[in-house]
Design a protein around this motif. Structure first.
Motif, PDB file in Angstrom:
ATOM      1  N   SER A 139      60.887  32.526 -16.097  1.00 45.68           N
ATOM      2  CA  SER A 139      60.722  32.924 -17.435  1.00 45.68           C
ATOM      3  C   SER A 139      62.118  32.824 -18.083  1.00 45.68           C
ATOM      4  CB  SER A 139      60.323  34.361 -17.546  1.00 45.68           C
ATOM      5  OG  SER A 139      60.533  35.055 -18.866  1.00 45.68           O
ATOM      6  N   SER A 141      63.120  34.776 -20.062  1.00 41.37           N
ATOM      7  CA  SER A 141      63.783  36.165 -20.248  1.00 41.37           C
ATOM      8  C   SER A 141      64.825  36.626 -19.119  1.00 41.37           C
ATOM      9  CB  SER A 141      62.602  37.158 -20.101  1.00 41.37           C
ATOM     10  OG  SER A 141      62.000  37.195 -18.886  1.00 41.37           O
ATOM     11  N   SER A 196      58.510  31.279 -24.994  1.00 36.29           N
ATOM     12  CA  SER A 196      57.459  31.898 -25.277  1.00 36.29           C
ATOM     13  C   SER A 196      55.960  31.343 -25.480  1.00 36.29           C
ATOM     14  CB  SER A 196      57.494  32.752 -26.635  1.00 36.29           C
ATOM     15  OG  SER A 196      58.652  33.514 -26.574  1.00 36.29           O
ATOM     16  N   ASP A 225      62.851  31.849 -32.294  1.00 34.78           N
ATOM     17  CA  ASP A 225      62.671  32.061 -31.136  1.00 34.78           C
ATOM     18  C   ASP A 225      61.862  30.437 -30.486  1.00 34.78           C
ATOM     19  OD1 ASP A 225      61.143  32.933 -28.570  1.00 34.78           O
ATOM     20  OD2 ASP A 225      60.657  34.636 -29.544  1.00 34.78           O
ATOM     21  N   PHE A 227      58.918  28.718 -28.916  1.00 30.78           N
ATOM     22  CA  PHE A 227      57.817  28.621 -28.503  1.00 30.78           C
ATOM     23  C   PHE A 227      57.163  27.320 -27.721  1.00 30.78           C
ATOM     24  CE2 PHE A 227      57.817  31.524 -31.900  1.00 30.78           C
ATOM     25  CZ  PHE A 227      57.147  32.755 -31.409  1.00 30.78           C
ATOM     26  N   THR A 261      60.707  24.270 -23.168  1.00 32.18           N
ATOM     27  CA  THR A 261      60.019  24.912 -24.632  1.00 32.18           C
ATOM     28  C   THR A 261      59.420  23.629 -25.397  1.00 32.18           C
ATOM     29  OG1 THR A 261      62.190  24.119 -25.927  1.00 32.18           O
ATOM     30  CG2 THR A 261      62.240  26.296 -24.628  1.00 32.18           C
ATOM     31  N   ARG A 324      59.553  45.175 -26.471  1.00 32.35           N
ATOM     32  CA  ARG A 324      59.009  44.239 -27.497  1.00 32.35           C
ATOM     33  C   ARG A 324      59.614  44.053 -28.724  1.00 32.35           C
ATOM     34  NH1 ARG A 324      54.211  42.145 -26.324  1.00 32.35           N
ATOM     35  NH2 ARG A 324      53.088  42.667 -24.729  1.00 32.35           N
ATOM     36  N   TYR A 327      62.543  41.895 -28.139  1.00 29.34           N
ATOM     37  CA  TYR A 327      62.341  40.310 -28.105  1.00 29.34           C
ATOM     38  C   TYR A 327      61.776  39.867 -29.451  1.00 29.34           C
ATOM     39  CZ  TYR A 327      61.903  40.290 -22.877  1.00 29.34           C
ATOM     40  OH  TYR A 327      62.009  40.347 -21.538  1.00 29.34           O
TER      41      TYR A 327
END
Length: 367
Positions: A139, A141, A196, A225, A227, A261, A324, A327
């Motif tokens: 991930s 993250s 994401s 972000d 995605f 990504t 959350r 993020y």
């Protein structure tokens, strides 16, 4: 010298076996379908359920056909159960390890058991079964601390000292295990760090279908972000496996991690509005709730999830947890140059097209 691929009586390349852990998950379903479509793989789908349950579309489609003719089989396998994994990986050349604990549940013991100890079991089973390659779904993250924003972060970014939640911390620990395992008893490994993920079958779109009119911006609304459409994540996994299967590729990407990504960094709230626009919402939401207002609410919701708090007879939706909010209000963008140069990765579906496909799929399911 590399062993040439086996061929059948007609001279065609014989499909090899791979296994997909957590094979009934969101991204994994798309991965299984892509592997079957390629014609290069027979797929062992592994997951927790004692038997596979197909929805009507799957039953009549590619997966249903593959299960009936033997190109795919289902095997019950809990990543916390090493003997089950060993049985599931027998005769397998490649393992795609996608299984993970639910990120909505911020329970470190659960995440450590599934994501860290489970990944160790996957590695041990691969070694026991002489699996050649292991591709791990990590991930983005794993480099996020929940305090500092990330802009165009690349793979040189170190793991943080603290993480925003148990999911990110455990995924980082699991990734370290996979990287360290590269070259162990001839097992080659590689880690994918998707941004994401969105696409048909995700959990975000049904929420927007029901609650889009209630949307508001948290914070200043300026954060970006990265995605990534689900088929691009799948494509990244397949690129990694193909690269790892060659001698030169194994030297280059063995034991490495790669961000994946859409390579279209965008404002988080503009992306959400793009989804809502496709759903028919014409008015752009512009109500902004400052962080100093929202943070006290997150303390209540964090407590309510841990205590299974019931308010007005309804379980609270898991949207405003403190993790959350981190993020959703900080920049989180990543550089895919390394994946492009070393894996040959390039997004195959644009962000705009991915949104259209996702929304149309969700609307069809609701009709």
């Amino acid at each position: 010298m590399e062993t040439p691929p086996a061929v059948d009586g007609s001279g065609r390349r014989e499909a090899r076996w791979c296994a997909v852990t957590g094979g009934r998950g969101f991204m994994a379903r798309h991965l299984v379908a892509a592997l079957l479509r390629s014609g290069e793989w027979r797929v062992r789908v592994t997951d927790l359920a004692p038997a596979i349950a197909l929805d009507p579309v799957e039953e009549k489609g590619l997966l249903g056909d593959a299960l009936r003719d033997g190109r795919a089989v289902y095997a019950t396998a809990n990543v916390c159960d090493l003997p089950q994994l060993i049985k599931a990986f027998e005769g397998v050349d490649v393992v795609f390890h996608t299984a993970s604990a639910n990120p909505d549940i911020n329970n470190f013991q659960l995440h450590y058991k599934v994501n860290v100890e489970g990944t160790k079991n996957v590695i041990d089973a691969c070694v026991t079964c002489k699996v050649k390659r292991l591709i791990y779904t990590s991930s983005s993250s794993v480099v996020f601390d929940g305090v500092h924003g990330l802009f165009d972060a690349d793979e040189s970014m170190p793991y943080p000292d603290k993480f925003p939640d148990a999911y990110a911390q455990s995924k980082a620990e699991a990734e370290k295990l996979v990287i360290k395992a590269n070259g162990t008893y001839e097992l080659l490994t590689c880690c994918m760090r998707p941004g994401s993920i969105f696409g048909p079958g995700d959990v975000v779109i049904p929420f927007l279908l029901s609650n889009g009119w209630k949307m508001f911006i948290i914070g200043d609304g300026k954060n970006c972000d990265d995605f990534v459409y689900v088929e691009n994540v799948v494509h990244g996994h397949i690129c990694a496996e193909k690269t790892l299967s060659t001698k030169e590729g194994a030297k280059t990407c063995g034991g490495k991690a790669y961000f994946i990504t859409n390579m279209e960094q965008t404002n988080l709230w503009d992306f959400i509005y793009m989804l809502l626009e496709q759903l028919g919402y014409k008015r752009k939401f512009n109500i902004k709730i400052p962080l100093f207002v929202i943070r006290p609410i997150t303390y209540l919701t964090d407590w309510s999830y841990n205590k299974v708090f019931v308010w007005c007879g309804m379980r609270q939706p898991k949207l405003l947890t403190s993790a959350r909010i981190k993020y959703a209000t900080l920049n989180r963008t990543f550089n895919c140059k390394k994946a492009v140069e070393q894996l040959g990765y390039k997004p195959i579906v644009s962000l705009k097209d991915g949104v259209k496909i996702t929304i149309h799929s969700a609307i069809d399911e609701h009709i």
